[in-house]
Design a protein around this motif. Structure first.
Motif, PDB file in Angstrom:
ATOM      1  N   THR A 106     -65.537 -41.558  49.087  1.00 25.36           N
ATOM      2  CA  THR A 106     -64.472 -41.522  48.088  1.00 25.36           C
ATOM      3  C   THR A 106     -63.320 -40.704  48.651  1.00 25.36           C
ATOM      4  OG1 THR A 106     -63.977 -41.044  45.762  1.00 25.36           O
ATOM      5  CG2 THR A 106     -65.329 -39.436  46.932  1.00 25.36           C
ATOM      6  N   ALA A 107     -62.239 -40.568  47.917  1.00 21.53           N
ATOM      7  CA  ALA A 107     -61.125 -39.728  48.358  1.00 21.53           C
ATOM      8  C   ALA A 107     -61.573 -38.272  48.451  1.00 21.53           C
ATOM      9  CB  ALA A 107     -59.947 -39.854  47.397  1.00 21.53           C
ATOM     10  N   ALA A 108     -61.120 -37.581  49.478  1.00 16.21           N
ATOM     11  CA  ALA A 108     -61.507 -36.176  49.656  1.00 16.21           C
ATOM     12  C   ALA A 108     -61.076 -35.331  48.459  1.00 16.21           C
ATOM     13  CB  ALA A 108     -60.890 -35.632  50.938  1.00 16.21           C
ATOM     14  N   ALA A 140     -55.080 -37.962  62.050  1.00 16.03           N
ATOM     15  CA  ALA A 140     -54.330 -38.492  63.186  1.00 16.03           C
ATOM     16  C   ALA A 140     -54.550 -39.996  63.338  1.00 16.03           C
ATOM     17  CB  ALA A 140     -54.732 -37.754  64.458  1.00 16.03           C
ATOM     18  N   ALA A 141     -55.803 -40.429  63.195  1.00 16.19           N
ATOM     19  CA  ALA A 141     -56.104 -41.856  63.338  1.00 16.19           C
ATOM     20  C   ALA A 141     -55.430 -42.671  62.239  1.00 16.19           C
ATOM     21  CB  ALA A 141     -57.614 -42.068  63.304  1.00 16.19           C
ATOM     22  N   ALA A 142     -55.435 -42.155  61.019  1.00 18.38           N
ATOM     23  CA  ALA A 142     -54.832 -42.885  59.906  1.00 18.38           C
ATOM     24  C   ALA A 142     -53.315 -42.962  60.040  1.00 18.38           C
ATOM     25  CB  ALA A 142     -55.201 -42.218  58.583  1.00 18.38           C
ATOM     26  N   LEU A 143     -52.704 -41.888  60.529  1.00 19.61           N
ATOM     27  CA  LEU A 143     -51.243 -41.845  60.625  1.00 19.61           C
ATOM     28  C   LEU A 143     -50.700 -42.566  61.845  1.00 19.61           C
ATOM     29  CD1 LEU A 143     -50.734 -38.101  59.627  1.00 19.61           C
ATOM     30  CD2 LEU A 143     -50.145 -40.101  58.218  1.00 19.61           C
ATOM     31  N   PHE A 144     -51.467 -42.532  62.954  1.00 21.58           N
ATOM     32  CA  PHE A 144     -50.918 -43.025  64.221  1.00 21.58           C
ATOM     33  C   PHE A 144     -51.754 -44.108  64.884  1.00 21.58           C
ATOM     34  CE2 PHE A 144     -49.418 -38.587  63.775  1.00 21.58           C
ATOM     35  CZ  PHE A 144     -48.060 -38.854  63.683  1.00 21.58           C
ATOM     36  N   GLY A 145     -52.877 -44.477  64.276  1.00 13.19           N
ATOM     37  CA  GLY A 145     -53.690 -45.555  64.824  1.00 13.19           C
ATOM     38  C   GLY A 145     -54.608 -45.080  65.930  1.00 13.19           C
ATOM     39  N   GLY A 146     -55.423 -46.016  66.419  1.00 12.86           N
ATOM     40  CA  GLY A 146     -56.297 -45.721  67.540  1.00 12.86           C
ATOM     41  C   GLY A 146     -57.766 -45.584  67.198  1.00 12.86           C
ATOM     42  N   GLY A 147     -58.098 -45.352  65.936  1.00 17.64           N
ATOM     43  CA  GLY A 147     -59.499 -45.271  65.550  1.00 17.64           C
ATOM     44  C   GLY A 147     -60.132 -43.941  65.902  1.00 17.64           C
ATOM     45  N   PRO A 151     -56.677 -49.716  52.315  1.00 18.61           N
ATOM     46  CA  PRO A 151     -55.555 -50.168  51.479  1.00 18.61           C
ATOM     47  C   PRO A 151     -54.490 -49.109  51.209  1.00 18.61           C
ATOM     48  CG  PRO A 151     -57.662 -50.849  50.520  1.00 18.61           C
ATOM     49  CD  PRO A 151     -57.967 -49.878  51.604  1.00 18.61           C
ATOM     50  N   PHE A 152     -54.799 -47.844  51.507  1.00 13.24           N
ATOM     51  CA  PHE A 152     -53.886 -46.750  51.146  1.00 13.24           C
ATOM     52  C   PHE A 152     -53.260 -46.063  52.357  1.00 13.24           C
ATOM     53  CE2 PHE A 152     -57.341 -47.157  48.092  1.00 13.24           C
ATOM     54  CZ  PHE A 152     -56.648 -47.380  46.914  1.00 13.24           C
ATOM     55  N   LEU A 153     -53.603 -46.520  53.559  1.00 12.17           N
ATOM     56  CA  LEU A 153     -53.212 -45.774  54.749  1.00 12.17           C
ATOM     57  C   LEU A 153     -51.752 -45.979  55.136  1.00 12.17           C
ATOM     58  CD1 LEU A 153     -56.396 -46.073  56.999  1.00 12.17           C
ATOM     59  CD2 LEU A 153     -55.847 -44.422  55.194  1.00 12.17           C
ATOM     60  N   HIS A 154     -51.037 -46.843  54.420  1.00  8.86           N
ATOM     61  CA  HIS A 154     -49.596 -46.988  54.666  1.00  8.86           C
ATOM     62  C   HIS A 154     -48.806 -45.819  54.091  1.00  8.86           C
ATOM     63  CE1 HIS A 154     -50.222 -48.468  50.583  1.00  8.86           C
ATOM     64  NE2 HIS A 154     -48.950 -48.187  50.351  1.00  8.86           N
ATOM     65  N   ASP A 155     -49.422 -45.026  53.225  1.00  8.12           N
ATOM     66  CA  ASP A 155     -48.747 -43.933  52.535  1.00  8.12           C
ATOM     67  C   ASP A 155     -49.253 -42.596  53.095  1.00  8.12           C
ATOM     68  OD1 ASP A 155     -47.840 -41.951  50.818  1.00  8.12           O
ATOM     69  OD2 ASP A 155     -48.287 -43.075  48.978  1.00  8.12           O
ATOM     70  N   PRO A 156     -48.415 -41.838  53.815  1.00  6.02           N
ATOM     71  CA  PRO A 156     -48.880 -40.584  54.417  1.00  6.02           C
ATOM     72  C   PRO A 156     -49.413 -39.570  53.411  1.00  6.02           C
ATOM     73  CG  PRO A 156     -46.818 -41.267  55.420  1.00  6.02           C
ATOM     74  CD  PRO A 156     -47.041 -42.185  54.256  1.00  6.02           C
ATOM     75  N   LEU A 157     -48.894 -39.557  52.200  1.00  5.36           N
ATOM     76  CA  LEU A 157     -49.411 -38.614  51.212  1.00  5.36           C
ATOM     77  C   LEU A 157     -50.795 -39.021  50.730  1.00  5.36           C
ATOM     78  CD1 LEU A 157     -46.266 -37.679  49.094  1.00  5.36           C
ATOM     79  CD2 LEU A 157     -47.304 -36.455  51.010  1.00  5.36           C
ATOM     80  N   GLU A 158     -51.032 -40.319  50.616  1.00  6.57           N
ATOM     81  CA  GLU A 158     -52.385 -40.773  50.285  1.00  6.57           C
ATOM     82  C   GLU A 158     -53.342 -40.475  51.432  1.00  6.57           C
ATOM     83  OE1 GLU A 158     -54.020 -42.212  47.536  1.00  6.57           O
ATOM     84  OE2 GLU A 158     -52.266 -41.309  46.582  1.00  6.57           O
ATOM     85  N   ARG A 217     -56.596 -38.362  50.732  1.00  5.38           N
ATOM     86  CA  ARG A 217     -57.879 -39.046  50.868  1.00  5.38           C
ATOM     87  C   ARG A 217     -58.700 -38.566  52.052  1.00  5.38           C
ATOM     88  NH1 ARG A 217     -58.645 -43.772  48.046  1.00  5.38           N
ATOM     89  NH2 ARG A 217     -57.037 -44.117  46.456  1.00  5.38           N
ATOM     90  N   LEU A 218     -58.032 -38.183  53.149  1.00  9.11           N
ATOM     91  CA  LEU A 218     -58.743 -37.836  54.375  1.00  9.11           C
ATOM     92  C   LEU A 218     -58.594 -36.379  54.773  1.00  9.11           C
ATOM     93  CD1 LEU A 218     -57.842 -40.992  56.507  1.00  9.11           C
ATOM     94  CD2 LEU A 218     -59.951 -40.546  55.238  1.00  9.11           C
TER      95      LEU A 218
END
Length: 341
Positions: free
Chosen positions: A134-136, A177-184, A216-223, A227-228
């Motif tokens: 779930t969201a942190a 970092a992975a959510a904001l900039f990719g790479g897994g 579905p939410f990783l396009h939004d840096p605040l989410e 969440r993470l």
């Protein structure tokens, strides 16, 4: 009165669209004096840039470091249940006690740096939720942690050094970092506080599960931050923004602090111009993350402790930069001939 913290995510997002700028008049005065000091131009390297940076963000033609504040935020993480660290979460509270009794590295470094140290345990060290399920944090909990960081900044501070403590938080930093900039997960997961190869692979897999769940939410840096992230990373975000609104320069510590501030950068690439990254952490993802933020850390000593240790260690370097800028004689004062070409 100090500006209150944004009460909602939308208010926070709006706040980041218009931020105080550096003082160009102060910068011009510092640059002009630098040309008259008894040295070849640029010969003090980054010390010259640091003096200029301090003055630009303090809005002072003669910068100072009379009031340096080190703030360490501590928080616990539900994702520890996934086996991402060999250390129990109890260590976070035990280390907070060590900070308060003066027994940690950050106590010693802050003392020699002449920095006042404050340690803040967020949410009474109750952990976030496990972000693989779930969201942190709820929006309310995230904003409360953000506000704690925001309100921790003394407006009389000349330089704010930020640090953190939280078992499991290199996993959080890698996930951010992975959510904001990719790479897994495999691109960002490191050894943290002592993982072996199998542990790093497990950590990367945990991050990938979290990225999939929250996709579905990783396009939004605040989410992403909600969440993470963690309570202490939210507080670091809050303190970083408060310092910008008060035109206080900020020295960020290593991987976790850099990741905590990164959502501000992705919302507004100018949002971290008042910040510098103190050092290149030995944590695997930090060099790449610093590069994503267009930052070159000041030094590389192989540090990976956290606690704000690298940020506080940068303070004597900054004091040296100011001592040179304010204390050196000019060519005219010293009677030294200038270049003739």
């Amino acid at each position: 009165m100090p500006t209150p913290p944004p009460p909602t995510l939308s208010a926070l997002r709006a706040c980041l669209t218009t931020l105080p700028e550096a003082a160009t008049d102060a910068a011009a005065a510092i640059a002009e004096r630098d040309t008259r000091l008894t040295k070849p131009p640029g010969s003090l390297g980054r010390l010259e840039e640091l003096a200029l940076w301090l003055g630009r963000w303090q809005h002072r033609a003669t910068p100072r470091l009379d009031h340096v504040q080190t703030v360490v935020f501590a928080g616990n993480h539900g994702v520890v249940a996934q086996g991402v660290t060999p250390w129990p979460s109890d260590v976070t509270a035990q280390m907070v006690g060590n900070f308060h009794s003066g027994g940690a590295a950050i106590n010693q470094i802050s003392r020699i740096a002449g920095a006042a140290l404050r340690v803040i345990a967020i949410h009474d060290l109750r952990p976030t939720d496990d972000f693989t399920t779930t969201a942190a944090m709820s929006e309310r909990a995230f904003l409360a942690a953000f506000a704690t960081g925001f309100e921790a900044v003394d407006p009389d501070t000349d330089l704010l050094c930020l640090g953190e403590m939280g078992i499991g938080n290199t996993t959080v930093a890698a996930a951010l970092a992975a959510a904001l900039f990719g790479g897994g997960g495999s691109a960002w997961a490191g050894r943290g506080t002592g993982l072996d190869d199998a542990g790093v692979a497990r950590k990367a897999a945990v991050i990938d599960r979290a990225l999939l769940r929250h996709a579905p939410f990783l396009h939004d840096p605040l989410e992403v931050a909600r969440r993470l992230g963690g309570f202490e990373t939210a507080a670091i975000m809050g303190a970083t923004l408060a310092a910008r609104l008060m035109t206080i320069p900020v020295m960020l510590d290593g991987f976790v602090c850099t990741a905590a501030a990164a959502p501000l950068f992705t919302l507004n690439p100018a949002a971290l111009e008042h910040c510098r990254i103190a050092h290149v952490s030995a944590e695997a993802g930090h060099p790449a993350l610093a590069a994503k933020l267009d930052q070159t850390p000041l030094f590389d000593l192989g540090l990976r402790l956290g606690e704000g240790s690298g940020a506080a260690l940068a303070v004597p370097v900054l004091r040296a930069a100011l001592a040179c800028h304010t204390g050196m004689a000019t060519f005219g004062e010293a009677g030294v001939s200038e270049r003739t070409d």
